[in-house]
Design a protein around this motif. Structure first.
Motif, PDB file in Angstrom:
ATOM      1  N   ASP A  31       0.853  -1.184   0.000  1.00 32.71           N
ATOM      2  CA  ASP A  31       0.000   0.000   0.000  1.00 32.71           C
ATOM      3  C   ASP A  31       0.893   1.240   0.000  1.00 32.71           C
ATOM      4  OD1 ASP A  31      -2.263   1.592   0.111  1.00 32.71           O
ATOM      5  OD2 ASP A  31      -2.837   1.000   2.133  1.00 32.71           O
ATOM      6  N   THR A  32       0.302   2.387  -0.201  1.00 27.32           N
ATOM      7  CA  THR A  32       1.096   3.613  -0.192  1.00 27.32           C
ATOM      8  C   THR A  32       1.373   4.041   1.252  1.00 27.32           C
ATOM      9  OG1 THR A  32      -0.859   5.014  -0.277  1.00 27.32           O
ATOM     10  CG2 THR A  32       0.157   4.424  -2.388  1.00 27.32           C
ATOM     11  N   ILE A  33       2.571   4.496   1.496  1.00 28.26           N
ATOM     12  CA  ILE A  33       2.974   4.928   2.833  1.00 28.26           C
ATOM     13  C   ILE A  33       2.111   6.097   3.295  1.00 28.26           C
ATOM     14  CG2 ILE A  33       4.868   5.945   4.167  1.00 28.26           C
ATOM     15  CD1 ILE A  33       6.788   4.286   2.430  1.00 28.26           C
ATOM     16  N   SER A  34       1.695   6.928   2.371  1.00 30.12           N
ATOM     17  CA  SER A  34       0.885   8.097   2.732  1.00 30.12           C
ATOM     18  C   SER A  34      -0.471   7.709   3.322  1.00 30.12           C
ATOM     19  CB  SER A  34       0.713   9.021   1.531  1.00 30.12           C
ATOM     20  OG  SER A  34       0.015   8.346   0.504  1.00 30.12           O
ATOM     21  N   SER A  35      -0.873   6.446   3.180  1.00 31.26           N
ATOM     22  CA  SER A  35      -2.144   6.008   3.765  1.00 31.26           C
ATOM     23  C   SER A  35      -2.017   5.755   5.273  1.00 31.26           C
ATOM     24  CB  SER A  35      -2.659   4.749   3.067  1.00 31.26           C
ATOM     25  OG  SER A  35      -1.827   3.647   3.367  1.00 31.26           O
ATOM     26  N   LEU A  36      -0.799   5.765   5.777  1.00 32.71           N
ATOM     27  CA  LEU A  36      -0.567   5.564   7.212  1.00 32.71           C
ATOM     28  C   LEU A  36      -0.693   6.887   7.971  1.00 32.71           C
ATOM     29  CD1 LEU A  36       2.558   3.238   6.979  1.00 32.71           C
ATOM     30  CD2 LEU A  36       0.247   2.572   7.682  1.00 32.71           C
TER      31      LEU A  36
END
Length: 134
Positions: A31-36
């Motif tokens: 998944d994209t890190i920015s979703s954390l």
């Protein structure tokens, strides 16, 4: 979802939470890190001191290769690197959903190389840790 419960509880109780850049790299595969929720996490970048410690940890777990193969765990050097980071940074608790990595952590603990506590959220309900963590 157990991870969300742990995260919300730690956030509510003002716990300082950290994540390794190595873990972020592994997460980025799925998944994209920015979703954390990175604003709530202290990001620990891998550095020289971590590298020195991880060398020792890597040698230690390499010596136990056959034991890990019996439980179906290949040696993942990223585990050793993240455990080294946690030890150098003085992290008290490793909270993870990786049950097999706990075996590696326990080997390091038996050799007195790590001092923290590994919490496997897949087998440890949050309610059993309330007094210890919070």
């Amino acid at each position: 979802m157990q991870a969300v419960e742990y995260f919300k509880r730690m956030l509510d109780d003002g716990c300082i939470m950290a994540v390794s850049t190595i873990a972020l790299a592994e997460y980025a595969i799925k998944d994209t890190i920015s979703s954390l929720p990175l604003r709530n996490l202290r990001i620990i970048a891998f550095n020289y001191k971590h590298a020195e410690k991880s060398g020792l940890f890597g040698l230690t777990v390499q010596g136990c290769r056959k034991e890990y193969e019996q439980i179906g765990r290949t040696i993942v050097l990223n585990d050793s690197k993240m455990f080294a980071q946690a030890e150098v940074e003085g992290v008290d608790y490793i909270i993870s959903a990786d049950s097999k990595a706990e075996k590696i952590y326990n080997t390091l603990k038996e050799k007195c190389l790590v001092s923290g506590i590994y919490v496997d959220i897949t087998t440890t309900p949050l309610t059993t840790l309330t007094e210890t963590l919070f």
